[in-house]
Enzyme design. Structure first.
Site, PDB file in Angstrom:
ATOM      1  N   TYR A 143       0.960  -1.227   0.148  1.00 59.86           N
ATOM      2  CA  TYR A 143       0.068  -0.068  -0.106  1.00 59.86           C
ATOM      3  C   TYR A 143       0.744   1.181   0.078  1.00 59.86           C
ATOM      4  CZ  TYR A 143      -3.656  -3.412   1.147  1.00 59.86           C
ATOM      5  OH  TYR A 143      -4.631  -4.390   0.999  1.00 59.86           O
ATOM      6  N   HIS A 150      -9.036   1.746  -5.507  1.00 54.47           N
ATOM      7  CA  HIS A 150      -7.894   0.843  -4.880  1.00 54.47           C
ATOM      8  C   HIS A 150      -6.583   1.304  -4.962  1.00 54.47           C
ATOM      9  CE1 HIS A 150     -11.384  -1.815  -3.840  1.00 54.47           C
ATOM     10  NE2 HIS A 150     -11.529  -1.838  -5.089  1.00 54.47           N
TER      11      HIS A 150
HETATM   12  C1  DQA Z   1      -7.830  -2.115  -1.055  1.00 56.30           C
HETATM   13  C2  DQA Z   1      -7.687  -3.654  -1.628  1.00 56.30           C
HETATM   14  C3  DQA Z   1      -8.672  -4.531  -0.984  1.00 56.30           C
HETATM   15  O1  DQA Z   1      -8.645  -5.653  -1.272  1.00 56.30           O
HETATM   16  C4  DQA Z   1      -7.968  -4.642   0.629  1.00 56.30           C
HETATM   17  O2  DQA Z   1      -8.905  -5.513   1.538  1.00 56.30           O
HETATM   18  C5  DQA Z   1      -7.970  -3.247   1.094  1.00 56.30           C
HETATM   19  C6  DQA Z   1      -7.281  -2.285   0.310  1.00 56.30           C
HETATM   20  C7  DQA Z   1      -6.887  -1.098  -1.844  1.00 56.30           C
HETATM   21  O3  DQA Z   1      -6.834  -0.007  -1.722  1.00 56.30           O
HETATM   22  O4  DQA Z   1      -5.742  -1.651  -2.743  1.00 56.30           O
HETATM   23  O5  DQA Z   1      -8.348  -2.809   2.651  1.00 56.30           O
HETATM   24  O6  DQA Z   1      -9.228  -1.636  -0.944  1.00 56.30           O
END
Ligand code: DQA
Length: 145
Positions: free
Chosen positions: A22, A99
């Site tokens: 992330y 995402h």
């Molecule tokens: C997310 C991707 C999702 O699968 C994960 O559960 C998240 C973050 C992303 O921003 O990449 O909490 O939404």
């Protein structure tokens, strides 16, 4: 024009949560960048984060009276939540799904989204930039009328 930005579960952990997936930026960094872009685009934004599905549903219902659309990173609820999908359909406002990570390249359970098919569009895989691209897309769509 006012839009709402929704962050779902665990996104307030950004910066310490799986940085290799992330990135190292925090949720505050993302919100600051979004606020700056909103000024550039000439829109007002309000931001809401919750780890609780029902609170997100409540917020969608409440905010619907004052915003034109939503930018949504539903986190893990993306892959599980019929309630969130129903709330977004129910208020009848356009939304863009975002995402940080490239969910298509991750575990199979992240490949399905309950939101994508009813969204205006989806942006994923660009880290924090996904949000900025998503906001541009949402505002562009709203400006089209
Ligand atoms: C997310 C991707 C999702 O699968 C994960 O559960 C998240 C973050 C992303 O921003 O990449 O909490 O939404």
């Amino acid at each position: 024009m006012r839009v709402a930005i929704l962050h779902g579960p665990n996104l307030r952990l950004l910066g310490i949560r799986e940085p290799e997936v992330y990135g190292s930026g925090t949720l505050a960094d993302i919100n600051e960048d979004l606020r700056q872009l909103a000024v550039e685009l000439g829109v007002d934004v309000e931001v809401f984060q919750s780890n609780h599905e029902g609170e997100l549903v409540d917020f969608i219902e409440e905010a619907a009276g004052r915003v034109r659309g939503f930018l949504v990173n539903a986190g893990g609820l993306t892959h599980t939540s019929v309630a969130l999908r129903d709330a977004l359909i129910g208020v009848g406002l356009p939304f863009v799904e975002v995402h940080l990570s490239n969910v298509a390249a991750r575990e199979p359970f992240r490949h399905h989204s309950y939101l994508s098919a009813v969204s205006e569009g989806v942006v994923f895989g660009f880290g924090a930039r996904s949000y900025l691209l998503g906001l541009r897309g949402l505002v562009g769509r709203l400006s089209d009328g």
